[in-house]
Design an enzyme around this catalytic site. Structure first.
Site, PDB file in Angstrom:
ATOM      1  N   HIS A 120       0.842  -1.194   0.000  1.00  0.00           N
ATOM      2  CA  HIS A 120       0.000   0.000   0.000  1.00  0.00           C
ATOM      3  C   HIS A 120       0.882   1.251   0.000  1.00  0.00           C
ATOM      4  O   HIS A 120       2.103   1.167   0.194  1.00  0.00           O
ATOM      5  CB  HIS A 120      -0.960  -0.001   1.199  1.00  0.00           C
ATOM      6  CG  HIS A 120      -0.307   0.017   2.536  1.00  0.00           C
ATOM      7  ND1 HIS A 120      -0.308  -1.058   3.402  1.00  0.00           N
ATOM      8  CD2 HIS A 120       0.388   0.994   3.179  1.00  0.00           C
ATOM      9  CE1 HIS A 120       0.344  -0.739   4.506  1.00  0.00           C
ATOM     10  NE2 HIS A 120       0.779   0.502   4.395  1.00  0.00           N
TER      11      HIS A 120
HETATM   12  P1  TYD Z   1      -1.957  -2.864   7.652  1.00  0.00           P
HETATM   13  O1  TYD Z   1      -1.473  -1.458   7.726  1.00  0.00           O
HETATM   14  O2  TYD Z   1      -2.808  -3.265   6.474  1.00  0.00           O
HETATM   15  O3  TYD Z   1      -0.722  -3.851   7.800  1.00  0.00           O
HETATM   16  P2  TYD Z   1       0.265  -4.438   6.676  1.00  0.00           P
HETATM   17  O4  TYD Z   1       0.290  -3.484   5.539  1.00  0.00           O
HETATM   18  O5  TYD Z   1       1.579  -4.540   7.380  1.00  0.00           O
HETATM   19  O6  TYD Z   1      -0.237  -5.768   6.291  1.00  0.00           O
HETATM   20  O7  TYD Z   1      -2.736  -3.205   8.995  1.00  0.00           O
HETATM   21  C1  TYD Z   1      -3.199  -4.501   9.292  1.00  0.00           C
HETATM   22  C2  TYD Z   1      -4.505  -4.362  10.071  1.00  0.00           C
HETATM   23  O8  TYD Z   1      -4.260  -3.673  11.295  1.00  0.00           O
HETATM   24  C3  TYD Z   1      -5.562  -3.572   9.319  1.00  0.00           C
HETATM   25  O9  TYD Z   1      -6.815  -4.172   9.590  1.00  0.00           O
HETATM   26  C4  TYD Z   1      -5.520  -2.214   9.952  1.00  0.00           C
HETATM   27  C5  TYD Z   1      -5.059  -2.493  11.360  1.00  0.00           C
HETATM   28  N1  TYD Z   1      -4.245  -1.405  11.937  1.00  0.00           N
HETATM   29  C6  TYD Z   1      -4.717  -0.701  13.033  1.00  0.00           C
HETATM   30  O10 TYD Z   1      -5.832  -0.958  13.543  1.00  0.00           O
HETATM   31  N2  TYD Z   1      -3.939   0.280  13.573  1.00  0.00           N
HETATM   32  C7  TYD Z   1      -2.717   0.593  13.066  1.00  0.00           C
HETATM   33  O11 TYD Z   1      -2.026   1.488  13.589  1.00  0.00           O
HETATM   34  C8  TYD Z   1      -2.257  -0.130  11.916  1.00  0.00           C
HETATM   35  C9  TYD Z   1      -0.917   0.169  11.296  1.00  0.00           C
HETATM   36  C10 TYD Z   1      -3.047  -1.127  11.387  1.00  0.00           C
END
Ligand code: TYD
Length: 133
Positions: free
Chosen positions: A47
């Site tokens: 992303h």
């Molecule tokens: P995401 O940013 O999509 O992680 P990655 O890109 O590393 O796979 O986040 C994973 C999940 O966690 C998503 O459902 C959003 C949630 N999240 C939070 O609730 N708070 C946060 O600070 C972050 C970074 C993610």
């Protein structure tokens, strides 16, 4: 994507590193999150953010982060608690090659907001194009 090497204060008791908002990293920190236990070594990220500034480092273990701002692609190997990479907005990023002991810490200048994410690469390219038009 700029990397920063933190100076550590070293003596026979080990090393101490400090990260100071506005000094070591160029933004105020509103959120800290960390990723660990990726023992299956599955890639993460995929992303970009519209406005968020972040800084990432491995407090334990190592991983790679691949960056693409559509002008340049870069791969950064985070393999030391002293090495921080800055992740500005509008950069596609993916994390790979997690060691089983990896703890990836991310400092961010804002609280979590799903609306700030661009999770589709085609949408990312369109977003950048619209910005440049
Ligand atoms: P995401 O940013 O999509 O992680 P990655 O890109 O590393 O796979 O986040 C994973 C999940 O966690 C998503 O459902 C959003 C949630 N999240 C939070 O609730 N708070 C946060 O600070 C972050 C970074 C993610």
């Amino acid at each position: 994507m700029k990397t920063i090497n933190l100076n550590s204060i070293r003596d026979e008791k080990g090393e101490l590193c400090a990260i100071e908002a506005g000094r070591s990293i160029p933004f105020d920190i509103k959120r800290v999150y960390y990723i660990f236990g990726n023992t299956n070594n599955l890639p993460r990220g995929f992303h970009a953010h519209k406005k968020l500034n972040q800084a990432a480092f491995c407090i334990s273990g190592s991983c790679h982060i691949n960056f693409d701002d559509l002008k340049e692609q870069k791969k950064v190997f985070l393999d030391s608690p002293n090495k921080i990479v800055l992740i500005p907005p509008l950069v596609w990023h993916e994390m790979h090659n997690f060691s089983s002991d990896c703890i990836l810490v991310v400092l961010a200048n804002d609280i979590y907001d799903e609306d700030d994410y661009i999770r589709d690469f085609e949408e990312f390219k369109l977003f950048i194009k619209n910005q440049n038009d």
